[in-house]
Motif scaffolding. Sequence first.
Motif, mmCIF file in Angstrom:
data_model
loop_
_atom_site.group_PDB
_atom_site.id
_atom_site.type_symbol
_atom_site.label_atom_id
_atom_site.label_comp_id
_atom_site.label_asym_id
_atom_site.label_seq_id
_atom_site.Cartn_x
_atom_site.Cartn_y
_atom_site.Cartn_z
ATOM 1 N N LEU A 42 -39.128 -1.829 20.956
ATOM 2 C CA LEU A 42 -38.737 -1.163 22.210
ATOM 3 C C LEU A 42 -37.273 -0.742 22.199
ATOM 4 O O LEU A 42 -36.928 0.325 22.704
ATOM 5 C CB LEU A 42 -39.003 -2.097 23.392
ATOM 6 N N ALA A 43 -36.410 -1.581 21.640
ATOM 7 C CA ALA A 43 -34.986 -1.247 21.588
ATOM 8 C C ALA A 43 -34.728 -0.043 20.693
ATOM 9 O O ALA A 43 -33.804 0.740 20.945
ATOM 10 C CB ALA A 43 -34.181 -2.452 21.102
ATOM 11 N N ALA A 44 -35.544 0.125 19.663
ATOM 12 C CA ALA A 44 -35.349 1.271 18.770
ATOM 13 C C ALA A 44 -35.645 2.590 19.478
ATOM 14 O O ALA A 44 -35.150 3.641 19.057
ATOM 15 C CB ALA A 44 -36.240 1.134 17.539
ATOM 16 N N LEU A 45 -36.394 2.543 20.549
ATOM 17 C CA LEU A 45 -36.674 3.765 21.294
ATOM 18 C C LEU A 45 -35.432 4.303 21.990
ATOM 19 O O LEU A 45 -35.425 5.448 22.441
ATOM 20 C CB LEU A 45 -37.785 3.527 22.313
ATOM 21 N N ALA A 46 -34.386 3.504 22.077
ATOM 22 C CA ALA A 46 -33.124 3.966 22.661
ATOM 23 C C ALA A 46 -32.260 4.712 21.642
ATOM 24 O O ALA A 46 -31.193 5.204 21.994
ATOM 25 C CB ALA A 46 -32.345 2.777 23.222
ATOM 26 N N LEU A 47 -32.700 4.793 20.395
ATOM 27 C CA LEU A 47 -31.927 5.520 19.377
ATOM 28 C C LEU A 47 -31.884 7.010 19.705
ATOM 29 O O LEU A 47 -32.832 7.553 20.280
ATOM 30 C CB LEU A 47 -32.566 5.315 17.996
ATOM 31 N N PRO A 48 -30.801 7.669 19.326
ATOM 32 C CA PRO A 48 -30.668 9.100 19.648
ATOM 33 C C PRO A 48 -31.418 10.002 18.658
ATOM 34 O O PRO A 48 -30.850 10.903 18.053
ATOM 35 C CB PRO A 48 -29.166 9.328 19.588
ATOM 36 N N THR A 49 -32.670 9.735 18.462
ATOM 37 C CA THR A 49 -33.519 10.566 17.610
ATOM 38 C C THR A 49 -34.753 10.946 18.414
ATOM 39 O O THR A 49 -34.900 10.572 19.566
ATOM 40 C CB THR A 49 -33.956 9.803 16.341
ATOM 41 N N SER A 50 -35.635 11.681 17.782
ATOM 42 C CA SER A 50 -36.878 12.018 18.483
ATOM 43 C C SER A 50 -37.703 10.750 18.696
ATOM 44 O O SER A 50 -37.554 9.758 17.983
ATOM 45 C CB SER A 50 -37.676 13.041 17.678
ATOM 46 N N PRO A 95 -31.334 -5.710 26.788
ATOM 47 C CA PRO A 95 -30.757 -4.528 27.470
ATOM 48 C C PRO A 95 -31.113 -3.206 26.785
ATOM 49 O O PRO A 95 -31.354 -2.200 27.456
ATOM 50 C CB PRO A 95 -29.256 -4.772 27.393
ATOM 51 N N PHE A 96 -31.173 -3.204 25.467
ATOM 52 C CA PHE A 96 -31.543 -1.977 24.753
ATOM 53 C C PHE A 96 -32.997 -1.621 25.007
ATOM 54 O O PHE A 96 -33.344 -0.450 25.135
ATOM 55 C CB PHE A 96 -31.278 -2.135 23.260
ATOM 56 N N TRP A 98 -34.599 -2.381 27.684
ATOM 57 C CA TRP A 98 -34.682 -1.966 29.081
ATOM 58 C C TRP A 98 -34.245 -0.509 29.241
ATOM 59 O O TRP A 98 -34.858 0.246 29.993
ATOM 60 C CB TRP A 98 -33.812 -2.896 29.929
ATOM 61 N N VAL A 99 -33.206 -0.102 28.508
ATOM 62 C CA VAL A 99 -32.717 1.273 28.584
ATOM 63 C C VAL A 99 -33.745 2.235 28.012
ATOM 64 O O VAL A 99 -33.895 3.355 28.503
ATOM 65 C CB VAL A 99 -31.379 1.393 27.811
ATOM 66 N N ALA A 100 -34.493 1.798 27.019
ATOM 67 C CA ALA A 100 -35.448 2.688 26.346
ATOM 68 C C ALA A 100 -36.659 3.009 27.201
ATOM 69 O O ALA A 100 -37.386 3.945 26.896
ATOM 70 C CB ALA A 100 -35.896 2.055 25.043
ATOM 71 N N ARG A 101 -36.881 2.239 28.260
ATOM 72 C CA ARG A 101 -38.053 2.514 29.096
ATOM 73 C C ARG A 101 -37.896 3.864 29.667
ATOM 74 O O ARG A 101 -38.448 4.705 29.951
ATOM 75 C CB ARG A 101 -38.166 1.522 30.240
#
Length: 101
Positions: A42-50, A95-96, A98-101
């Motif tokens: 889930l935290a990896a979904l906050a990365l600035p990629t597609s 937190p990462f 949570w941001v990715a949601r």
Amino acid sequence: MTGEAWPPLHAGRAWLSRYGPLLSRVVAAVLGGYGLAVLTTLAALALPTSRPEAALAGLLASFLVYAAAIIWVFAVRSAMRAWLGLCVAAAVLLPFAWVAR
């Protein structure tokens, strides 16, 4: 018959004191490691990629995190430290995620 209870009443406490820490580590490795792997994905979904690239990166990283969590749980001195380490790692990733949601 001597009037003693069978099995002895202290047998359960002896078993728990002997195998309890090991059982706690196994539960920490399986469930705690899985929880960290999910939070990593889930935290990896906050990365600035597609979104598909981030999901793939998170999936690949989750395998490493799960293996590292299992190694960590059985490498530390006590079961309490194992749980504490998993909780600290989860607190860092939360937190990462949570941001990715």
